[in-house]
Every structure is written in structure tokens, then in C-alpha cells.
Design a protein around this motif. Structure first.
Motif, PDB file in Angstrom:
ATOM      1  N   LEU A  46      10.272  47.395 -22.222  1.00 43.26           N
ATOM      2  CA  LEU A  46       9.223  46.397 -22.384  1.00 43.26           C
ATOM      3  C   LEU A  46       8.198  46.821 -23.407  1.00 43.26           C
ATOM      4  CD1 LEU A  46       9.550  46.638 -18.825  1.00 43.26           C
ATOM      5  CD2 LEU A  46       8.987  44.277 -19.406  1.00 43.26           C
ATOM      6  N   VAL A  47       7.522  45.837 -23.972  1.00 46.90           N
ATOM      7  CA  VAL A  47       6.482  46.083 -24.961  1.00 46.90           C
ATOM      8  C   VAL A  47       5.465  44.950 -24.853  1.00 46.90           C
ATOM      9  CG1 VAL A  47       7.638  44.781 -26.807  1.00 46.90           C
ATOM     10  CG2 VAL A  47       6.073  46.649 -27.396  1.00 46.90           C
ATOM     11  N   ARG A  48       4.210  45.245 -25.171  1.00 49.10           N
ATOM     12  CA  ARG A  48       3.187  44.202 -25.148  1.00 49.10           C
ATOM     13  C   ARG A  48       3.171  43.483 -26.490  1.00 49.10           C
ATOM     14  NH1 ARG A  48      -0.811  42.613 -22.052  1.00 49.10           N
ATOM     15  NH2 ARG A  48      -0.507  44.340 -20.599  1.00 49.10           N
ATOM     16  N   GLU A  49       3.236  42.171 -26.439  1.00 50.27           N
ATOM     17  CA  GLU A  49       3.216  41.349 -27.645  1.00 50.27           C
ATOM     18  C   GLU A  49       2.328  40.139 -27.398  1.00 50.27           C
ATOM     19  OE1 GLU A  49       6.528  38.657 -28.983  1.00 50.27           O
ATOM     20  OE2 GLU A  49       6.720  40.187 -30.537  1.00 50.27           O
ATOM     21  N   LYS A  50       1.300  39.981 -28.235  1.00 53.79           N
ATOM     22  CA  LYS A  50       0.375  38.854 -28.117  1.00 53.79           C
ATOM     23  C   LYS A  50      -0.209  38.767 -26.713  1.00 53.79           C
ATOM     24  CE  LYS A  50       2.630  36.167 -31.761  1.00 53.79           C
ATOM     25  NZ  LYS A  50       3.342  34.916 -32.112  1.00 53.79           N
ATOM     26  N   GLY A  85      14.449  45.161 -24.763  1.00 60.77           N
ATOM     27  CA  GLY A  85      15.863  45.487 -24.714  1.00 60.77           C
ATOM     28  C   GLY A  85      16.315  45.760 -23.294  1.00 60.77           C
ATOM     29  N   ILE A  86      17.628  45.826 -23.104  1.00 59.45           N
ATOM     30  CA  ILE A  86      18.195  46.154 -21.805  1.00 59.45           C
ATOM     31  C   ILE A  86      19.338  47.143 -22.007  1.00 59.45           C
ATOM     32  CG2 ILE A  86      19.656  44.076 -21.876  1.00 59.45           C
ATOM     33  CD1 ILE A  86      19.545  44.078 -18.799  1.00 59.45           C
ATOM     34  N   LYS A 130      10.977  35.304 -22.578  1.00 63.27           N
ATOM     35  CA  LYS A 130      10.446  36.591 -22.125  1.00 63.27           C
ATOM     36  C   LYS A 130      10.888  37.763 -22.999  1.00 63.27           C
ATOM     37  CE  LYS A 130       9.675  35.393 -17.316  1.00 63.27           C
ATOM     38  NZ  LYS A 130       8.210  35.511 -17.487  1.00 63.27           N
ATOM     39  N   VAL A 131      11.679  37.518 -24.048  1.00 62.40           N
ATOM     40  CA  VAL A 131      12.188  38.621 -24.856  1.00 62.40           C
ATOM     41  C   VAL A 131      11.567  38.619 -26.247  1.00 62.40           C
ATOM     42  CG1 VAL A 131      14.378  38.564 -23.612  1.00 62.40           C
ATOM     43  CG2 VAL A 131      14.175  37.365 -25.804  1.00 62.40           C
ATOM     44  N   VAL A 132      11.661  39.771 -26.915  1.00 61.26           N
ATOM     45  CA  VAL A 132      11.234  39.918 -28.303  1.00 61.26           C
ATOM     46  C   VAL A 132      12.459  39.732 -29.188  1.00 61.26           C
ATOM     47  CG1 VAL A 132      10.306  41.499 -30.028  1.00 61.26           C
ATOM     48  CG2 VAL A 132       9.382  41.506 -27.704  1.00 61.26           C
ATOM     49  N   MET A 133      12.382  38.741 -30.038  1.00 64.42           N
ATOM     50  CA  MET A 133      13.489  38.488 -30.967  1.00 64.42           C
ATOM     51  C   MET A 133      13.017  38.782 -32.394  1.00 64.42           C
ATOM     52  SD  MET A 133      16.107  37.525 -29.183  1.00 64.42           S
ATOM     53  CE  MET A 133      17.223  36.440 -30.080  1.00 64.42           C
ATOM     54  N   PRO A 134      13.896  39.318 -33.252  1.00 58.86           N
ATOM     55  CA  PRO A 134      15.332  39.521 -33.018  1.00 58.86           C
ATOM     56  C   PRO A 134      15.690  40.839 -32.346  1.00 58.86           C
ATOM     57  CG  PRO A 134      14.811  40.095 -35.262  1.00 58.86           C
ATOM     58  CD  PRO A 134      13.524  39.629 -34.644  1.00 58.86           C
ATOM     59  N   GLY A 135      14.700  41.690 -32.055  1.00 51.63           N
ATOM     60  CA  GLY A 135      14.992  43.029 -31.567  1.00 51.63           C
ATOM     61  C   GLY A 135      15.885  43.085 -30.350  1.00 51.63           C
ATOM     62  N   PHE A 136      15.781  42.114 -29.451  1.00 54.17           N
ATOM     63  CA  PHE A 136      16.519  42.171 -28.194  1.00 54.17           C
ATOM     64  C   PHE A 136      18.030  42.232 -28.397  1.00 54.17           C
ATOM     65  CE2 PHE A 136      18.667  40.223 -24.567  1.00 54.17           C
ATOM     66  CZ  PHE A 136      18.201  41.024 -23.529  1.00 54.17           C
ATOM     67  N   ILE A 137      18.541  41.475 -29.361  1.00 55.18           N
ATOM     68  CA  ILE A 137      20.000  41.476 -29.560  1.00 55.18           C
ATOM     69  C   ILE A 137      20.415  42.376 -30.730  1.00 55.18           C
ATOM     70  CG2 ILE A 137      20.341  39.231 -28.492  1.00 55.18           C
ATOM     71  CD1 ILE A 137      20.517  37.969 -31.198  1.00 55.18           C
ATOM     72  N   GLY A 138      19.482  43.197 -31.203  1.00 55.53           N
ATOM     73  CA  GLY A 138      19.834  44.185 -32.209  1.00 55.53           C
ATOM     74  C   GLY A 138      19.923  43.616 -33.604  1.00 55.53           C
ATOM     75  N   LEU A 139      20.728  44.266 -34.430  1.00 49.12           N
ATOM     76  CA  LEU A 139      20.822  43.895 -35.840  1.00 49.12           C
ATOM     77  C   LEU A 139      21.343  42.478 -36.040  1.00 49.12           C
ATOM     78  CD1 LEU A 139      22.183  47.209 -37.400  1.00 49.12           C
ATOM     79  CD2 LEU A 139      19.839  46.318 -37.465  1.00 49.12           C
ATOM     80  N   LYS A 140      22.205  42.015 -35.145  1.00 47.25           N
ATOM     81  CA  LYS A 140      22.735  40.661 -35.299  1.00 47.25           C
ATOM     82  C   LYS A 140      21.632  39.617 -35.230  1.00 47.25           C
ATOM     83  CE  LYS A 140      27.468  41.511 -33.707  1.00 47.25           C
ATOM     84  NZ  LYS A 140      28.532  41.123 -32.741  1.00 47.25           N
ATOM     85  N   GLY A 141      20.525  39.980 -34.595  1.00 43.96           N
ATOM     86  CA  GLY A 141      19.417  39.051 -34.526  1.00 43.96           C
ATOM     87  C   GLY A 141      18.777  38.780 -35.873  1.00 43.96           C
ATOM     88  N   LEU A 142      19.021  39.675 -36.860  1.00 41.82           N
ATOM     89  CA  LEU A 142      18.484  39.440 -38.202  1.00 41.82           C
ATOM     90  C   LEU A 142      19.135  38.227 -38.848  1.00 41.82           C
ATOM     91  CD1 LEU A 142      18.385  43.137 -39.480  1.00 41.82           C
ATOM     92  CD2 LEU A 142      16.451  41.731 -38.718  1.00 41.82           C
ATOM     93  N   ALA A 165      22.196  32.053 -29.907  1.00 43.11           N
ATOM     94  CA  ALA A 165      22.631  33.432 -30.114  1.00 43.11           C
ATOM     95  C   ALA A 165      22.241  34.314 -28.929  1.00 43.11           C
ATOM     96  CB  ALA A 165      22.033  33.982 -31.402  1.00 43.11           C
ATOM     97  N   PHE A 166      21.057  34.102 -28.411  1.00 39.17           N
ATOM     98  CA  PHE A 166      20.615  34.845 -27.229  1.00 39.17           C
ATOM     99  C   PHE A 166      21.508  34.543 -26.037  1.00 39.17           C
ATOM    100  CE2 PHE A 166      18.145  34.554 -23.264  1.00 39.17           C
ATOM    101  CZ  PHE A 166      17.745  35.868 -23.114  1.00 39.17           C
ATOM    102  N   LYS A 167      21.820  33.267 -25.821  1.00 37.81           N
ATOM    103  CA  LYS A 167      22.676  32.875 -24.698  1.00 37.81           C
ATOM    104  C   LYS A 167      24.059  33.505 -24.811  1.00 37.81           C
ATOM    105  CE  LYS A 167      24.631  28.739 -22.500  1.00 37.81           C
ATOM    106  NZ  LYS A 167      24.668  27.254 -22.525  1.00 37.81           N
ATOM    107  N   ASN A 168      24.610  33.524 -26.010  1.00 42.67           N
ATOM    108  CA  ASN A 168      25.926  34.143 -26.207  1.00 42.67           C
ATOM    109  C   ASN A 168      25.886  35.631 -25.899  1.00 42.67           C
ATOM    110  OD1 ASN A 168      27.035  31.693 -26.962  1.00 42.67           O
ATOM    111  ND2 ASN A 168      26.705  32.037 -29.154  1.00 42.67           N
ATOM    112  N   PHE A 169      24.813  36.299 -26.328  1.00 37.97           N
ATOM    113  CA  PHE A 169      24.665  37.734 -26.062  1.00 37.97           C
ATOM    114  C   PHE A 169      24.577  37.996 -24.559  1.00 37.97           C
ATOM    115  CE2 PHE A 169      21.977  41.424 -25.252  1.00 37.97           C
ATOM    116  CZ  PHE A 169      22.591  42.403 -26.013  1.00 37.97           C
ATOM    117  N   ILE A 170      23.778  37.209 -23.864  1.00 37.50           N
ATOM    118  CA  ILE A 170      23.618  37.384 -22.413  1.00 37.50           C
ATOM    119  C   ILE A 170      24.938  37.156 -21.699  1.00 37.50           C
ATOM    120  CG2 ILE A 170      22.576  36.364 -20.338  1.00 37.50           C
ATOM    121  CD1 ILE A 170      20.659  38.156 -21.834  1.00 37.50           C
TER     122      ILE A 170
END
Length: 324
Positions: free
Chosen positions: A302-306, A313-314, A238-250, A257-262
Motif C-alpha cells: 500500500l501507498v498513500r496517494e492524494k 501491488g499484491i 482502490k489501486v494505483v495504476m499503472p503500477g499495480f499491473i506492472g510494466l504492461k500497465g504502461l 486491463a485491470f480486470k483481465n489481470f485480476i
């Protein structure tokens, strides 16, 4: 209570003369049939029977004595003059049980003639049932009603597939997310949509998309529920990656990585708030939805994607920070 009117019902038909004698105009005739204290909910002026003459349909509610009662008056303009009848409560199991939520005149079965579509609401939970009236004999008669009552429901009519025939669109509240959000009557419920479409023989129920901003709100609640229940794959989808976890997502935008961030940034604070009480949703917007916990505000961006709503982000903010 939402109300719609169509046609030129707000403009009374001008007075006619027959044999030098002035006849009563339609607006005066209709007004004479209404009980004292009636509050008009909607007026339609449409040709419901394809005879070249427009009929008037007037919906009204009486609030005294309590509880309120609603009714529908049909006024016919015939060569013999004006006459009227009432939409039958006995036939429809409606039109006096509950108050009007919405009313629309539209062609829903493709015969080129409008039907009258009514939604009536009952109770604090705004449960609605939808009724369709079509012309039969000398008046409008019930031809269909929704198979169930729709909890916290709403109804619209629109030609969503552009085939020239309008569909009946219904949304209702669900108890989805009740583990984490307060489900009071005054709060927003996760909503689901359905469509009733004429298939040539009957109105058939199909899946329907909920309208904005509830699409965003549904996504936000589903995301928080997945985080709370440790369904990381569902939350990740349900999230936009890498944007959701910020620069580290690059560097790493994987599920791990998402699970660790959450587990580090989101879930501990979510659980801390849920230990005391459920989250209280604020009014939703297309691009963000906010939920208040006992100690923090959780704002989902939130943002619309596809062609789907995604969580971008949160932001988690202490209540004291916003109050100061």
C-alpha cells in the motif's frame, strides 16, 4: 489496556504545616482510602473546578475477588483540609461495570476547565462505553456517555481541528469483510472511526478517520472483498495504476486491463484458498498487510496517494516457499 495520565499527579504534593502541626499529604490521604489489593490505573492532578486548587483523581481496579471491579476516587484540597468522594456508579451506570480502557483529563466543551473522560471495557470482545465527568457542586458528576457500546473499541482525546477544544475520538471493529477473513477475537477486525465534538449544547457524533495502520488494513480487506465479489470497479478504484499491473500497465491501464489481470493472476488463487477456509490476517503495517490462506500468503502493498490509501501491488506466495 491503555492508560494515560496528565498533570503532575505522579509527584505528591509536599507536606504542609498549619499552626506548627504537620498535615497529612495528599498522596497519604488518597492511599488511605484505597482498598487492599487495589491496582492504580491512572492518577490526575488538575484543577477541575477552577478554584485555584488542584484536585486528585485516582482510578483503580480490584482483581480479587473476581470479576474485577473499577472505581474512581476524588480527593479535594479545601481550606478546611483534605476530603474525598467517589464517582457514583449509580449515576453513571459505570465505574464498577468493566475495567478501565483509557482515561484522559482534557477540556472537551470549551469552558477552559478539564473534564474527566473515561472508557470502560467489558467482555472478551472489549466493548467500550465512554463517559464524561464534569464538575458540579462539590465533585465530578457524569454529564454524558456514548449512546452505544463500541465493539473492540478504543478511545483517545485530541484537538484534531486545532480550535482549542478537544474531541473524543473512538474507533471500533466491524464485521466488514467477514465473507473472506476470519473474524475471531484474536484477529484484526476492519475498523471504523467516529468523533464526538461539543457543538455548544451537546456532544455531536461526526465521521472520523481511523488511525494507521488500520487505514491500510481496511483498504486491503476492502480490496480483497471486491475482488472476491467480482466488483471490479470498486477494486480498480482502490489501486494505483499503472503500477499495480506492472510494466504492461504502461501500454494499457484501463479497467478492462485491470480486470483481465485480476481474473488471470489473482482471483483463481484467492478462490482456491477460500474454498477451504477464510483468510487469517497478520498484524498490519502502514505499507503492507498480509493474509494467510490455506495454501498461500496474500501480501497487499500500500501507498498513500492524494490523501487516501491505495493498493500498489499484491504478492501471492505459496506457504511452502516461505517455510523452506
Amino acid at each position: 489496556m491503555s492508560r494515560k495520565s496528565a498533570g503532575d499527579g505522579s509527584k505528591p504534593e509536599s507536606q504542609k504545616k498549619s499552626g506548627g502541626k504537620k498535615e497529612r499529604c495528599m498522596s497519604e490521604y488518597a492511599a488511605a482510602q484505597l482498598p487492599n489489593g487495589a491496582v492504580i490505573d491512572f492518577v490526575f492532578h488538575e484543577d477541575f473546578n477552577a478554584d485555584g486548587q488542584k484536585e486528585a483523581v485516582v482510578g483503580f481496579t480490584q482483581f480479587i475477588p473476581f470479576p474485577p471491579e473499577s472505581a474512581v476516587l476524588l480527593v479535594n484540597n479545601t481550606p478546611e483540609g483534605l476530603n474525598h468522594n467517589w464517582l457514583s456508579a449509580a449515576e453513571a451506570s459505570a465505574v464498577s461495570q468493566g475495567t478501565f480502557d483509557n482515561a484522559v483529563a482534557a477540556d472537551t466543551n470549551g469552558d477552559g476547565i478539564p473534564e474527566l473522560i473515561l472508557s470502560l471495557a467489558d467482555g472478551q470482545e472489549h466493548c467500550i462505553c465512554v463517559y464524561v465527568f464534569g464538575w458540579s457542586g462539590d465533585g465530578l458528576r457524569p454529564v454524558w456517555h456514548s449512546p452505544i457500546n463500541f465493539y473492540h473499541g478504543s478511545m483517545e482525546v485530541d484537538d484534531i481541528d486545532n480550535d482549542g477544544v478537544a474531541e473524543i475520538i473512538i474507533e471500533r471493529g466491524t464485521y466488514t469483510g467477514s465473507e473472506i477473513i476470519a473474524m475471531k477475537d484474536t484477529c484484526y477486525h476492519v475498523r471504523e472511526g467516529c468523533v464526538f465534538k461539543w457543538d455548544g449544547n451537546e456532544y455531536v457524533q461526526c465521521a472520523g478517520q481511523v488511525h494507521m495502520p488500520y487505514e491500510s488494513y481496511n483498504t486491503a480487506v476492502e480490496f480483497l472483498t471486491a475482488v472476491w465479489s467480482r466488483d471490479y470497479r470498486k477494486a480498480f478504484d482502490k489501486v494505483v495504476m499503472p503500477g499495480f499491473i506492472g510494466l504492461k500497465g504502461l501500454d494499457d491501464s484501463s479497467l478492462t486491463a485491470f480486470k483481465n489481470f485480476i481474473n488471470k493472476k489473482v482471483r483463481p488463487l484467492l478462490m482456491q484458498n477460500l474454498l477451504n477456509e477464510k483468510l487469517v490476517p497478520a498484524e498490519p503495517y502502514n505499507s503492507c498487510c498480509q493474509f494467510a490462506g490455506s495454501e498461500n500468503y496474500f501480501t497487499i502493498e500500500l501507498v498513500r496517494e492524494k490523501n487516501a490509501m491505495k493498493v500498489y501491488g499484491i504478492e501471492i506466495t505459496k506457504k511452502a516457499c516461505l517455510n523452506n
